[in-house]
Structures are given as structure tokens and as C-alpha cells.
Design an enzyme around this catalytic site. Structure first.
Site, PDB file in Angstrom:
ATOM      1  N   ARG A 118       0.946  -1.266   0.019  1.00  0.00           N
ATOM      2  CA  ARG A 118      -0.037   0.157   0.011  1.00  0.00           C
ATOM      3  C   ARG A 118       0.945   1.264   0.069  1.00  0.00           C
ATOM      4  O   ARG A 118       1.475   1.245   1.006  1.00  0.00           O
ATOM      5  CB  ARG A 118      -0.871  -0.133   1.207  1.00  0.00           C
ATOM      6  N   HIS A 145      -7.248   0.349  -6.344  1.00  0.00           N
ATOM      7  CA  HIS A 145      -7.460  -0.390  -5.091  1.00  0.00           C
ATOM      8  C   HIS A 145      -8.132  -1.808  -5.838  1.00  0.00           C
ATOM      9  O   HIS A 145      -9.106  -2.065  -5.437  1.00  0.00           O
ATOM     10  CB  HIS A 145      -8.133   0.176  -4.399  1.00  0.00           C
ATOM     11  N   GLN A 148      -9.803  -4.426  -3.486  1.00  0.00           N
ATOM     12  CA  GLN A 148     -11.323  -3.844  -2.977  1.00  0.00           C
ATOM     13  C   GLN A 148     -12.058  -4.243  -3.989  1.00  0.00           C
ATOM     14  O   GLN A 148     -13.311  -4.570  -3.958  1.00  0.00           O
ATOM     15  CB  GLN A 148     -11.047  -2.431  -2.905  1.00  0.00           C
ATOM     16  N   ASP A 235     -17.389   6.447  -2.034  1.00  0.00           N
ATOM     17  CA  ASP A 235     -16.199   6.566  -1.021  1.00  0.00           C
ATOM     18  C   ASP A 235     -16.068   7.824  -0.684  1.00  0.00           C
ATOM     19  O   ASP A 235     -16.778   8.867  -1.090  1.00  0.00           O
ATOM     20  CB  ASP A 235     -15.030   5.979  -1.941  1.00  0.00           C
ATOM     21  N   CYS A 271     -16.687   1.316   0.234  1.00  0.00           N
ATOM     22  CA  CYS A 271     -15.489   0.325   0.807  1.00  0.00           C
ATOM     23  C   CYS A 271     -15.097   0.541   2.117  1.00  0.00           C
ATOM     24  O   CYS A 271     -14.353  -0.090   2.547  1.00  0.00           O
ATOM     25  CB  CYS A 271     -14.266   0.846  -0.206  1.00  0.00           C
ATOM     26  N   ARG A 299     -13.591  -9.056   1.764  1.00  0.00           N
ATOM     27  CA  ARG A 299     -12.201  -8.463   1.433  1.00  0.00           C
ATOM     28  C   ARG A 299     -11.456  -9.974   1.645  1.00  0.00           C
ATOM     29  O   ARG A 299     -10.366 -10.258   0.925  1.00  0.00           O
ATOM     30  CB  ARG A 299     -11.596  -7.427   2.450  1.00  0.00           C
TER      31      ARG A 299
END
Ligand code: CP
Ligand code: NVA
Length: 314
Positions: A118, A145, A148, A235, A271, A299
Site C-alpha cells: 500500500r 485498489h 477492493q 467512497d 469500501c 475482502r
């Protein structure tokens, strides 16, 4: 391809094909469906089903930014699959303190079987994948991402029973949105994206979605976007690393909040983490129509599916 969404081609520098997931389209259409199917099968038998498929294997987890879901779901997933995960925060290793990405990638590849990262700059995870000789998984960058997206697609398919449904993205055309529209194009999921002017998805993402399936319909009007949608997704308006743009962003996104008036009885996705009271009201986030906890749970299953698939394919 624009470096903002650069993905990583299979790499055979060490004689075996090295697979990465730097962007969601590092998987082929068929591979994406396979990963989702492995995830769904495994989810259906969890928690009784504890495979030891990754026994003796180790994952390095490089995190330049905070994380709740990604970190804990990957670490838990490795435990469930019989492997081990090592969390490496910004002050734990030499990366960011003088050692180049290339050298970090080469050194870590001598020890571990997977690297997840990340990072702020998408180009850093591309470089990591270029030099690592083990699979590199993007755990979020400023542009993408994909982990996700795996969970989101699993959630949409569970909710609707297939991908024959429609999603309205309302908010920022950010990393989560960009991966989602590419994944949606790969699964023939109908998506409309509503953003304020200036916050649209990147041109390279639009083009890539079109190459892989259908590019999303785009608008600047949230009401138009949700009109024919079964699911509404949002988001945060201020992503990690954009804190100094907070004031201008909050102003630009006025009118894009998911309120019960806007979403009606449609299912809602986020998310997480949410900035309650900004992009979404408490009422909507806490409503029975919210799929957010299912998304969060997925996830774990989606990433376990990815790891099992990578283990078989590399
Ligand atoms: N959705 C997501 O990636 O959450 P975290 O930042 O908590 O990992
Ligand atoms: N767009 C958000 C997603 C967090 C999971 C961010 O990048 O901060």
C-alpha cells in the site's frame, strides 16, 4: 498506457512466470471469474474449511498508509491458509529511508512468497512488481485498489445473483472507483459514474474499461446516475494523501452525499472507512440496504481466493 494505471505484465525473469495484481486487469476476464469462484466456494464452507494450502509460505506487507480492512484481512487470510504474514510499516524497513524500491524488491524476494504493498505513488508498486521475483499485489495506491474490486464484485454478484445489474458510483473518480469501473467492464456490469467536474476518472482508465468491455456512462448529476441503478456506491471525498485539498474538495462535492432521499431503497456500497456526515449519512450507512459489512467481510474471502489462485498459477 498512462503510468497512472500502468499494470504489470507477467514476468518470467527467474524462469517461471511471475503473476502480479498491480491493477485488476493483470487478471484476464477468465482469471477474474476464477478468483471470484474460488472465493465464493471457500466462503460457502468457511469457517469449517481451513486449508493449509499456503503452509510454509510467507507474505511481506509493505504499508506506507494506515489500513484496517486490508491489513487485517490479509494477515487473517494467511493464518487461515496456513501461511505467515509480516507487517512492515513505514518505519520498519529501509524503504523510504534511503534504500531504493528495486533493492527492496530484490531483497524481499529472497525470503518471502508474496509481497503486498500500500503506497502513495502507483508507479512505486509498478516498480516493485518489475524487480520482485515473487507475486506483488497492490493493496491500494493513489490510482487503484484492485483488492477492493475483487471484494466488490463478489458482493455485487452475491446481492444480485449475477452481474446482470447496475451500479451508480456517486462521488470521487478515485482509486477505488477506477479499479471498480475496470473490473465492472471485465464482468459486463453496468456502471454509471457521477462526479463533480474536475474529479472524473482518468482518461487512461476510461479507455482501458472500453477496451476490456464497456466504458462507464459518466455524468455530473448524482440524480441522473442513480435513476436506473440497483446499487449506489460511494467512497470518501478526501482520500489518504489529499488532506491538504480538504476544504476545496468538501465544497466541490456538495450535493453528492448519499442521503436517503437520493438512494431511496437501493442497495448501498462503501469500501470504508467512511467519513460519516460527508459522503454518506449515518441513516444510509446504517440502513438495512447497506452492503458495507458484507463488502468488508468479502475482502477476506476475495483475497483468499486470489492467494489460492496465485499459489496454483505460479
Ligand atoms: N477498504 C479498505 O481498503 O480499507 P482499509 O483502508 O481499512 O484497508
Ligand atoms: N479512496 C480511499 C480509499 C480507502 C480504502 C483512500 O485512498 O484513502
Amino acid at each position: 498506457m498512462n503510468t497512472i494505471m500502468a499494470h504489470s505484465a507477467p514476468n518470467d525473469t527467474n524462469g517461471t512466470e511471475q503473476r502480479n495484481m498491480v491493477t485488476i486487469d493483470d487478471l484476464s476476464h477468465e482469471e477474474l471469474h476464477t478468483v471470484l469462484d474460488i472465493a465464493a466456494r471457500r466462503k460457502a464452507t468457511a469457517p469449517a474449511h481451513r486449508e493449509r494450502a499456503l503452509a510454509g509460505q510467507t507474505m511481506a506487507m509493505l504499508f506506507e498508509k494506515p489500513s484496517t480492512r486490508t491489513r487485517v484481512s490479509f494477515e487473517t487470510g494467511m493464518t487461515q491458509l496456513g501461511g505467515h504474514a509480516i507487517f512492515l510499516g513505514p518505519d520498519d524497513i529501509h524503504l523510504g529511508h534511503g534504500e531504493p524500491i528495486r533493492d527492496t524488491a530484490l531483497a524481499l524476494s529472497q525470503y518471502v512468497d508474496y509481497i503486498i504493498a500500500r503506497v502513495f505513488d502507483h508507479s512505486d508498486v509498478v516498480e516493485l512488481a518489475e524487480y520482485a521475483t515473487v507475486p506483488v499485489i497492490n493493496a491500494l495506491t493513489d490510482a487503484a485498489h484492485p483488492c477492493q474490486t475483487l471484494a466488490d464484485l463478489l458482493t455485487v454478484r452475491e446481492h444480485a445473483g449475477s452481474f446482470d445489474t447496475s451500479v451508480a458510483w456517486v462521488g470521487d473518480g478515485n482509486n477505488v472507483c477506477q479499479s471498480f469501473v475496470v473490473g465492472a467492464a471485465m464482468t459486463d456490469l453496468d456502471v454509471t459514474v457521477a462526479t463533480p467536474e474536475g474529479y472524473e476518472i482518468d482518461e487512461a482508465v476510461r479507455t482501458r474499461a472500453g477496451e476490456l468491455g464497456t466504458a462507464p456512462t459518466e455524468t455530473h448529476d448524482p440524480k441522473t446516475a442513480v435513476e436506473d441503478a440497483d446499487i449506489v456506491y460511494t467512497d470518501v471525498w478526501v482520500s489518504m494523501g489529499q488532506e491538504d485539498e480538504q476544504d476545496e474538495r468538501l465544497k466541490a462535492f456538495e450535493g453528492f452525499q448519499l442521503t436517503s432521499d437520493l438512494v431511496g431503497d437501493r442497495a448501498v456500497m462503501h469500501c470504508l472507512p467512511a467519513h460519516r456526515g460527508e459522503e454518506i449519512t449515518d441513516e444510509v450507512l446504517d440502513s438495512e440496504d447497506a452492503l458495507v459489512w458484507q463488502q468488508a467481510q468479502n475482502r477476506l474471502h476475495a483475497q483468499n481466493g486470489l492467494l489460492l489462485w496465485l499459489n496454483e498459477s505460479t
